[in-house]
Design a protein around this motif. Structure first.
Motif, mmCIF file in Angstrom:
data_model
loop_
_atom_site.group_PDB
_atom_site.id
_atom_site.type_symbol
_atom_site.label_atom_id
_atom_site.label_comp_id
_atom_site.label_asym_id
_atom_site.label_seq_id
_atom_site.Cartn_x
_atom_site.Cartn_y
_atom_site.Cartn_z
ATOM 1 N N CYS A 28 1.006 -1.625 0.331
ATOM 2 C CA CYS A 28 -0.017 0.164 -0.104
ATOM 3 C C CYS A 28 0.450 1.175 0.008
ATOM 4 O O CYS A 28 0.731 2.315 -0.761
ATOM 5 N N LEU A 29 2.172 1.411 1.081
ATOM 6 C CA LEU A 29 2.994 2.341 0.997
ATOM 7 C C LEU A 29 3.633 2.456 -1.174
ATOM 8 O O LEU A 29 3.621 3.840 -1.307
ATOM 9 N N GLU A 30 3.930 1.148 -0.876
ATOM 10 C CA GLU A 30 4.578 1.881 -3.030
ATOM 11 C C GLU A 30 3.520 2.280 -3.600
ATOM 12 O O GLU A 30 3.909 2.520 -4.451
ATOM 13 N N HIS A 31 2.060 1.436 -3.835
ATOM 14 C CA HIS A 31 1.986 1.809 -5.007
ATOM 15 C C HIS A 31 0.028 2.926 -3.618
ATOM 16 O O HIS A 31 -0.722 3.519 -5.016
ATOM 17 N N ASP A 32 0.923 3.701 -2.965
ATOM 18 C CA ASP A 32 -0.046 4.898 -2.707
ATOM 19 C C ASP A 32 -1.731 4.055 -2.579
ATOM 20 O O ASP A 32 -2.433 5.110 -3.902
ATOM 21 N N ARG A 33 -1.985 3.374 -1.996
ATOM 22 C CA ARG A 33 -3.318 2.389 -1.898
ATOM 23 C C ARG A 33 -4.049 3.164 -0.011
ATOM 24 O O ARG A 33 -3.168 2.815 0.647
ATOM 25 N N GLU A 34 -5.389 2.712 -0.424
ATOM 26 C CA GLU A 34 -6.215 3.335 1.027
ATOM 27 C C GLU A 34 -5.334 3.931 2.000
ATOM 28 O O GLU A 34 -5.114 4.726 1.699
ATOM 29 N N GLU A 35 -5.375 3.575 3.372
ATOM 30 C CA GLU A 35 -5.121 4.114 3.954
ATOM 31 C C GLU A 35 -3.495 4.820 3.705
ATOM 32 O O GLU A 35 -3.422 5.710 4.918
ATOM 33 N N TYR A 36 -3.175 4.077 3.700
ATOM 34 C CA TYR A 36 -1.599 5.115 3.062
ATOM 35 C C TYR A 36 -0.984 5.817 2.149
ATOM 36 O O TYR A 36 -0.224 6.164 2.303
ATOM 37 N N GLU A 37 -2.544 6.054 1.428
ATOM 38 C CA GLU A 37 -1.755 7.368 0.197
ATOM 39 C C GLU A 37 -1.255 8.641 1.020
ATOM 40 O O GLU A 37 -1.965 9.275 1.869
ATOM 41 N N GLY A 38 -0.664 8.781 0.114
ATOM 42 C CA GLY A 38 0.128 10.330 0.192
ATOM 43 C C GLY A 38 1.135 9.641 1.320
ATOM 44 O O GLY A 38 2.235 10.537 1.298
ATOM 45 N N ILE A 39 1.767 8.740 2.067
ATOM 46 C CA ILE A 39 2.419 8.886 3.346
ATOM 47 C C ILE A 39 3.631 8.660 2.590
ATOM 48 O O ILE A 39 5.060 9.331 3.180
ATOM 49 N N LYS A 40 3.982 8.234 1.245
ATOM 50 C CA LYS A 40 5.356 7.891 0.359
ATOM 51 C C LYS A 40 6.288 8.486 0.137
ATOM 52 O O LYS A 40 7.639 8.918 0.400
ATOM 53 N N GLU A 41 5.765 9.652 0.616
ATOM 54 C CA GLU A 41 6.464 11.013 -0.090
ATOM 55 C C GLU A 41 6.435 11.934 1.467
ATOM 56 O O GLU A 41 7.761 12.296 1.367
ATOM 57 N N SER A 42 5.953 11.575 2.287
ATOM 58 C CA SER A 42 6.230 12.046 3.873
ATOM 59 C C SER A 42 7.569 11.338 3.963
ATOM 60 O O SER A 42 8.544 12.405 4.661
ATOM 61 N N ILE A 43 7.409 10.137 4.198
ATOM 62 C CA ILE A 43 8.628 9.550 4.373
ATOM 63 C C ILE A 43 9.537 9.790 3.471
ATOM 64 O O ILE A 43 11.185 9.743 3.952
ATOM 65 N N SER A 44 9.502 9.720 2.016
ATOM 66 C CA SER A 44 10.707 10.437 1.377
ATOM 67 C C SER A 44 11.384 11.454 2.267
ATOM 68 O O SER A 44 12.735 12.116 2.051
ATOM 69 N N LEU A 45 10.339 13.331 2.200
ATOM 70 C CA LEU A 45 10.730 13.891 2.369
ATOM 71 C C LEU A 45 11.641 13.673 3.869
ATOM 72 O O LEU A 45 12.635 14.608 3.872
ATOM 73 N N PHE A 46 11.560 12.730 4.727
ATOM 74 C CA PHE A 46 11.653 12.698 6.124
ATOM 75 C C PHE A 46 13.062 12.104 6.307
ATOM 76 O O PHE A 46 13.858 12.907 6.377
ATOM 77 N N LYS A 47 13.271 10.999 5.199
ATOM 78 C CA LYS A 47 14.585 10.581 4.871
ATOM 79 C C LYS A 47 14.992 11.603 4.488
ATOM 80 O O LYS A 47 17.213 11.528 4.620
ATOM 81 N N SER A 48 14.895 12.941 3.556
ATOM 82 C CA SER A 48 15.900 13.483 3.094
ATOM 83 C C SER A 48 16.082 14.660 3.962
ATOM 84 O O SER A 48 16.975 15.308 4.125
ATOM 85 N N ALA A 49 15.168 14.486 5.134
ATOM 86 C CA ALA A 49 15.530 15.925 6.039
ATOM 87 C C ALA A 49 16.964 15.007 7.063
ATOM 88 O O ALA A 49 17.316 15.502 7.730
ATOM 89 N N MET A 50 16.631 13.870 7.158
ATOM 90 C CA MET A 50 17.109 13.028 8.727
ATOM 91 C C MET A 50 19.114 12.845 7.360
ATOM 92 O O MET A 50 19.779 13.280 8.345
ATOM 93 N N LYS A 51 19.077 13.071 6.042
ATOM 94 C CA LYS A 51 19.453 12.795 5.283
ATOM 95 C C LYS A 51 20.668 14.023 5.582
ATOM 96 O O LYS A 51 22.036 14.168 6.080
ATOM 97 N N ALA A 52 19.743 15.122 5.851
ATOM 98 C CA ALA A 52 20.848 16.709 5.219
ATOM 99 C C ALA A 52 21.189 16.914 7.135
ATOM 100 O O ALA A 52 22.443 17.571 7.306
#
Length: 140
Positions: free
Chosen positions: A20-44
């Motif tokens: 669901c995270l990978e394919h932006d489905r169900e209750e996880y819709e939109g979370i993939k981008e937030s996870i990506s931004l969080f990973k970028s922030a942690m990297k920075a």
């Protein structure tokens, strides 16, 4: 799948969440981008702490020259490949001029960290904000 700590039901739930995270489905819709931004922030954040430590731990003229060059180059960041070429060219030019092995190692570590950071545009942008504002406490 062979982990005895993970029951079949738990594994199926894990697989469903991952799908669901990978394919932006169900209750996880939109979370993939937030996870990506969080990973970028942690990297920075991680890069900023390492780089700030290197910059504040005694530096020679050539080290300072390289740090300033890298910072200016990051501010005009266009793409990762061009940035990598510029940094690698500069490090090859400056390393032979550094007298101590400790100084050379600090430069190599700095270059590795800054090149790693450059792989993610959001991390670069956030890092530049950190640098401009000279913020100090990024472990929080």
């Amino acid at each position: 799948m062979d982990n005895t700590k993970l029951s079949k039901d738990e594994f199926l739930l894990f697989a469903k969440i991952k799908f669901c995270l990978e394919h932006d489905r169900e209750e996880y819709e939109g979370i993939k981008e937030s996870i990506s931004l969080f990973k970028s922030a942690m990297k920075a954040q991680k890069s900023y702490v390492i780089i700030s430590g290197l910059e504040s731990a005694g530096q020679g003229i050539k080290q300072k020259e390289f740090y300033d060059y890298a910072e200016r180059t990051l501010e005009n960041f266009d793409d990762s490949e061009t940035f990598k070429e510029q940094i690698n060219k500069k490090i090859i030019e400056i390393l032979p001029q550094v007298k101590t092995e400790e100084g050379k190692e600090k430069l190599r570590t700095y270059a590795t960290e800054i090149l790693n950071l450059s792989e993610d545009i959001f991390s670069v942008q956030l890092f530049c904000v950190f640098k401009k504002q000279e913020l100090k406490d990024f472990l929080v």
